[in-house]
Structure formats: C-alpha cells, structure tokens
Design an enzyme around this catalytic site. Sequence first.
Site, PDB file in Angstrom:
ATOM      1  N   ALA A   1      65.283 -16.155 -32.290  1.00 30.33           N
ATOM      2  CA  ALA A   1      65.278 -15.805 -30.870  1.00 30.33           C
ATOM      3  C   ALA A   1      63.890 -16.001 -30.255  1.00 30.33           C
ATOM      4  CB  ALA A   1      65.743 -14.368 -30.702  1.00 30.33           C
ATOM      5  N   HIS A   2      63.807 -15.735 -28.969  1.00 35.88           N
ATOM      6  CA  HIS A   2      62.561 -15.998 -28.246  1.00 35.88           C
ATOM      7  C   HIS A   2      61.403 -15.136 -28.728  1.00 35.88           C
ATOM      8  CE1 HIS A   2      64.226 -13.303 -24.719  1.00 35.88           C
ATOM      9  NE2 HIS A   2      64.319 -12.706 -25.877  1.00 35.88           N
ATOM     10  N   ASN A   3      60.244 -15.768 -28.783  1.00 37.72           N
ATOM     11  CA  ASN A   3      58.985 -15.107 -29.105  1.00 37.72           C
ATOM     12  C   ASN A   3      58.905 -14.578 -30.533  1.00 37.72           C
ATOM     13  OD1 ASN A   3      59.454 -14.502 -25.883  1.00 37.72           O
ATOM     14  ND2 ASN A   3      57.402 -15.195 -26.439  1.00 37.72           N
TER      15      ASN A   3
END
Lengths: 345, 345, 345
Positions: free
Chosen positions: B243-245
């Site tokens: 997922a993001h980051n």
Amino acid sequence: MNQDARTLTLAEIAERLGARLEGDGGRRVSGLATLREAEPDQVAFLANRAYLKDLPGTRAAAVLLAPGHAGTCPVARLEMDNPYLGYAELSRLFDPLAGRTPAGIHPTAVVADDVRLGAEVAIGPQAVIESGVELGDEVVIGPGCVVGADSRIGPGSRLHANVTVCHGVVIGARAILHSGCVIGGDGFGFAHDGARWHKIAQLGGVVLGDDVEVGSCSSIDRGALGDTLIGDDVKIDSQVQIAHNVQIGDHSALAGCVGIAGSTRVGRHCMLGGGVGLSGHLTIADGVQVTGMSLVTNSILEPGIYSSGTGAMDNAQWRRNAVRFKQLDDIARRLARLEKAGRSG
Amino acid sequence: MNQDARTLTLAEIAERLGARLEGDGGRRVSGLATLREAEPDQVAFLANRAYLKDLPGTRAAAVLLAPGHAGTCPVARLEMDNPYLGYAELSRLFDPLAGRTPAGIHPTAVVADDVRLGAEVAIGPQAVIESGVELGDEVVIGPGCVVGADSRIGPGSRLHANVTVCHGVVIGARAILHSGCVIGGDGFGFAHDGARWHKIAQLGGVVLGDDVEVGSCSSIDRGALGDTLIGDDVKIDSQVQIAHNVQIGDHSALAGCVGIAGSTRVGRHCMLGGGVGLSGHLTIADGVQVTGMSLVTNSILEPGIYSSGTGAMDNAQWRRNAVRFKQLDDIARRLARLEKAGRSG
Amino acid sequence: MNQDARTLTLAEIAERLGARLEGDGGRRVSGLATLREAEPDQVAFLANRAYLKDLPGTRAAAVLLAPGHAGTCPVARLEMDNPYLGYAELSRLFDPLAGRTPAGIHPTAVVADDVRLGAEVAIGPQAVIESGVELGDEVVIGPGCVVGADSRIGPGSRLHANVTVCHGVVIGARAILHSGCVIGGDGFGFAHDGARWHKIAQLGGVVLGDDVEVGSCSSIDRGALGDTLIGDDVKIDSQVQIAHNVQIGDHSALAGCVGIAGSTRVGRHCMLGGGVGLSGHLTIADGVQVTGMSLVTNSILEPGIYSSGTGAMDNAQWRRNAVRFKQLDDIARRLARLEKAGRSG
C-alpha cells in the site's frame, strides 16, 4: 446483458439435455433465469430445495427440475435427474459469447512469421504471438494478449483480453484463461550468500492439461527446473497464486485467493476454499477439501474436510478471547496441575 | 522447455562458479537438472541433505556439491562451499531468455518523442512509453507494457509482457518486473464527510532500489504525499499488495499473497511468508521473519520469528475447538476461580 | 513527483475549501506536504492530533487545521472543521494528472465503427473498444485498455492503463479503475456430474454505480444469471476479489486483498479490512466493520465491529499455544468436570 441472441424450442432443449419434456415442445424460449425472475420467454431451473418455495409462482415458460419436484410446477417441465447439470448445459446454449468471435487475425496483431496456426484461429487486436508458438484449431486469442515464444495452446482454447502466456508454456485443449491472468511468470527462487539474494533462473515451464480454466488476475508460475503441472479439468478461480513446481491433480477446484507454495502436490478431486494457503513441499491426498482461509502447513494424507482459524465474533469479545489464546499453553498446564491436585487431594 | 540453447564445458563452469573441478574439464554439458532427473549431458547439484540419497545413482555429467559430500558421488564433481549459490549462477548461465531480446524498438510500439533511451534498449510490440520517460542502458520492455509519463527505469532492468509502470515512478538498475504487475497505482486514500468518500489524490510516487524483483500480478501503490520506498535487493513474489507509503528495507523478501497496509515500515533482511498481512503504520525491525498467513497488528521491534493463527485439522475436530475459542476468556476466568478455591480450601 | 504543475494563492485555496484564512491571501503555493516536510511554498495540514507536535516547527506557507488547533501554528492558517476533508480537496487541486489527458483517439487505438462516444473522450494508444460500446462525456481510456462489446462507461470515468472491462458491463459516472483490474470476468461456476466439471456460462453482467473506484489488479466477476452489483461511492482497493452475484451497498469500502464469495450481500457504509474473507450467500448488515484478515462464515445482522483470528506472537510461544488450540474442547470439558467435582466435593 442481452441473452436473446438465439431462441430454442422446448423440444430442442429437451433433446440437447436428454430431459423428459412435459409441455408444448414447439414453444420458443430465448433465455434462462431464476424461478423468481424468469419471464414467460425464459426457462428456469430448480436445483436446490431452498428454492422450492419459488416454484408455484414462477412465470417461466418451463422449469428444469428433478422428477420428484414436478408436483407443484405450474408450467411446462424439463425433467432430469441432475437439473444443475442441465442448467450448466443450458447456460452454454444461451451464452452470447459462444461463436461470437469470427476466425481471422486482426491487422493490428503482431504474429511472428514462424507461428503455426490451426484452422479457424481468431487473434484479436493488439495481441502479440511470439516466435515458435503453436495455436490449435479454433483457438481464440483476445485483444491485448501476449503469447510468449515457443508456447503451445491446444484446440478450442480461449484467452480472454489481456492474458499473458509466457515463453515455453504448454496449454491443453479447451482451456479458458480469463483476463489479466499470467501463466508462466518466474517462480520465486533465490539463493542467499549471507548478505544478498542471487536469482535462480526458472528454467522449467508450465503444463496445463485439457479443460483447465483460470480466473482473472491469477498467477501460475513456471518451474525452477521441472515444470509446474496442472491436471485435466482443473478449475482455478480469480486472484489465485500457484508457485513453481506445484502439481494439481485432475478435476480439482481452487476458489478465489488461494495461494499454494512451491513444490506442493495437490491430489485429484480436491477442493480448496477461498483464501486457503498451502505451505511448500506438501502432499495433499486425493479428495481433500479445505475450508476457506485455512492454512495447511503439514501434508494431508487422508481424504476429508480440513480447517483452521477461528470464526468471526464481536470485536470486544474477540479481543478478550484472543488475549487468552496467548495464555493457552499456560491455561492447559494449570488445568493439569489442578486435576493432579484433585486426584491426590 | 528447451534449455539446450547453449553448451559449456565443465572447466568453463568451474571457472565461472569458482568451483574446484574433479573430472574431465573438456566435457560439454547443455543444461541443469536434479540429481534424479539429470541426463548425461546435464549438471546436477546437491544443496540439501535430503537429496543425498539420490547422489549415488545420478546419471549427471557432473554434480555441484560441498566438499563434504564428495564421498559417494559417482561422476565428476564441482565442489564449492555453497552449492545452492552455485546452482543459482549456473541456472542463469543456462537461461534461454538471457540475451534473447535484441535491442531495438518494435514498429508497433508507441514511444513519445521526448523519451530518453540508453544504449541497447529493447522495446517490444504494442508497448507504450509516455512522455518524459527515461530508460537506462540495456533496458528491456516487453510486449504490451505501459510506462507512464516521467518514469525512470535503471540500466539492465527487464519488464516482462503486460507490465504497467504508472507515471512518475523511479526504478533502479537490474529490476525484473513480471507480467501483470502494477507499479504506482493510486494508494487507497479517502476522506469521509460523514456521508460519503472524497478521494485524496495520491501525489507521491514509488521508488524501487536496485536489483528489485516483483512477481506477476503484484501491486505497489504510489504514496499519498511522500513516496512508497522499496530498498535494494528486495524480492517480491506474485499477488502481493504493497500500500501507499510503505517502506521495505534492503534485502527483504516477501512471498506470494502478502499484503502490507499503508505507511508500515519493514526493516532490512526481513522475510514475510506467503499470505502474511501487516496492518498500517507499524514498524517491523530488521531481521524479522513472519510465518505464512500470520496477521501482524502491532509493531515488532526485535528480530526473530513470529506467527499467528492455528494449524489445520480435521473439520469436525476444528468445529469443536473453534466453538471453545469463543469461550476462552470465560474458561480462563473459571480456571482462576478454581485455583483460588483450591488454595483457600 | 513533480507537483509544481500549478500554483494557487492562499485566498484561492480558502475559497475553494470554504476555509477561514488567517494570513496573506496573496501568497502563492505550489504543493502540499506534511507538517514536517513542507517547504515554504507548500501547504501542510493537521488532521490527526498525533502530529500536533510537528506544528510549531513547520516551515509550510500555511497550515490547514481545525480552529481548536490554531494556537501553536507559527504560519498562516486555513481553518475548517474537517481539515482531512480539506486535505482531500486540496490534494485534487494539486493533482498533476488532473486535466493532463487531452481528448482524442490515438491512431493506434482500435475502436469499432458503432461505438458511441460522448464529448471530449480520450482513448489512449493500443486501446481496444469493441462493438456496441458507449463511452460518456470526458471518459478517459488509458493505454492498453480493452472495453468489451456492449459495455457502457459513464461520464467522467477514467480507466488507467491496461484495464480490462469485459463485455456487457455497465459502469456509472466518475469511476476510477486502476491498472490491471478486470471487471466482468466469468464467475466461478461449474456443475459436477460425479466425475468432472461442466462449465456454467456466466450470463449476467456487472453493474458499477457512480463514483466507484477499483484498485490495481482487482477482479469483479460477472453474475451467473443476474448481475454483480456495486453501489454508488463504493471504494475497492487493490488485489480484491469479488465473486459473481455479490452485491455491495453504497458508500462501503474494501481494503486490499479482500475476497468475497458468490452471492453475498454487503450493506451500505460497511468497511472491510485488508485480507478479510466473506463466505458465499451471506447477508452483512449496513454499518458493519470487519477487522483485517478476519473470516466471516455467517451472516452479520447488526452493525458493529467484528473480528476473527489470533494476534501474532513469538513463534516458539505460538507453537506451544497453537498445539493447545487442538486440545481446546478437551480442556473445556476437563474444566467443567473439575468444577462439578469441586461443587460436589
């Protein structure tokens, strides 16, 4: 969806299904629906007692059902012992996709000079067929598919749009590969030198038997040395991961999100529920069923139904119990001490 | 798969691997196989004691093994301390894909005018390279790949067929991206106004270090503000969701079907088993291993091996136990009461 | 990523967000960042008390925050009650993708003659739009996408690269479909004749409401007879599997790796954590939340938070406890016996 591409008479349907017709054989129908939703130009079916309550009120032209359920049917009947099987066949007769793709190579497809094509092959726009590929009779390659070098695809197989078959993959007859699936990507193999990873080239291939279906966005990886082997009539749902050198026996079915680690051998007639995980290097006997989201870390040598995990519950209740799971060995030891004290007391 | 694309002498192999050869250095071999399956023109290897039993009967031209296992080897030997590492290197020497893709841009590829191409770049049919992209020397872009605007791909990297690299992604040297994977799709970010969702544009990118491999149909999402960061020598299997980051430290390996929620930081030299799930905003220390299908909801600050879940068992037995799991807190309290009664009694 | 494609004044931002500005309305900013990382030409935001400590030291041009947090802000302020919502809107204002795709059909796209196109439609290179498709105003079709026959895509929707929409799918307005996702692949339906599987043609379709987002490499399968139904404002993350005839109510959100089996109905405003699995034919009420990697095998008829599984722990400890799980029913019975003995003793 418009299912009305074709119409059939009830007599034609009875003949195709081997069903016994009670009713007007000349009546034409143009589709298939549930008992509750069927319109007067559609056939319905009753394959599960749970829907028996919908039978008296159906508006269908005819109902496909077992002879024992004929009593309360208000309309024409197509009787057969396994109406679910009849429904399956009927669904294919009304499939608007069947026969929709005319043979021929779209001018935007890129087909290597040495590709061997059977009769009536269809290759869609933007597809790429690399050198050395062999496509059997009536193979359909959808738009945007890539078939890698030296792969072979058996007669009657269909690749839906945007499927990737890597190099050196062998696919049997009548396969159905859904969009986004990848057959023959590298297995996950690396040697560690104590500091970093060194790739192990995956020199094996993938062999799919006849009548295999693979769902959208699923991955079947190529073998490290020997091949990854998928038997005949194996049905694989969407979002499934099959690692290198796995073997799946004939007639097994894998539901969505299943993951099977490397070199595990699954027997014939197995059924793996959604999200099941099998560790690597296991042997799973013929006829094993594993319920959804179970983790299997040891071989299973007897047919039967297997499970792991815990059922869902209210989160507050779950928190209290999950904390206790961490004390479970301690609980068991304390209980044994109490029992011993009771006996000696 | 035809592995016979090239042949090597045993002396050449010994030199490439830094192995000590006992046998005829001039003998030519054309492939690699297991001890049991090797033909007389192939090299086998022994990297795991479990296969020592196959050594005396092997028909291989030579066996790659540790000096301590030389005793019962009936054929020529290639001795080295870490024969698995030798196997990895040898597999790459026999890889039929290596060097197969000639440089050049296929006429059906769509390459923006301002793309900067290194030396010996290969771009396959139907690929799309958008504006502002930079491809390093010897990059190979497979058929049907899309590389989004302003992305950079380092030298020696290979995108297999139908890979998607979104806009503004940075990929280091020698990456291997397998078919169907998506690097840089939007992270899952929405603000709720009490009634409905409002999209948070994902303004960050994805940065992959050098020597990263990503399996088929895996997703690495772009960051919400900063970038999603994948370190050097990180190996990611098929069907993985990052997922993001998220940040993954160098040399970590993620097996198939792993899912990592947003902003979690995984250390260096970590190994996540198949189907492992990490919640968001966690910190996982260097050197952590998590066994298959475990769920991690808290940070792990010490190296070690971690697990959750329960093992698979017969379904009838499992049902009895799983019901009791819901009573576990009650069981623990009742046990404590009994213990107290026993002490006071 | 270069976010500097556009600049806005603080006054313009205040007006767009409906925020109260304290500071120099004429100051220009060119992007968005966290409190810690913001440069003097960027706006930061404070939407979570955990980051309050970063407020005094921020170098941002202005901070978007709730009025109650204004006290320690060293720079200009954009005050609004729900600053996270403000952040969402601001992120879209600075989105470099917004408005980037000019209308028009790329010459390499293959668009059937009878396709109906709204105003300002953009169709990227190598895309395929089959016969009977209807694309609404301002639809963007990315490179390599395939839109199957007779599908309809509502105005303002965007398909990123390499998306597959199968035949007969209906997609509402403003959908965002990420790369590699597949909408309308066949559901997993087979009838068994006692020996082998017979395919059930999947005659239903998929209907997506308005404002639906689907993450990369996710699958939404078409219905067997009726349609698979995804409500308005439903947000679906990457690597998700939605089986045939599932229904998802409006405003629900599904995190990565969720799997939902056939015919299950999920209510409105539900939230499913990463890796959650729902069995088939269930009913999940409105407002249900399920925590990550939980398995739900029974309907949930009341709103609330639900969980299953066990938390991760040290592997040695886990092994001891997991073994005891298999004895749990026995433990409970033994405890009951002890209690009974205590009472009668």
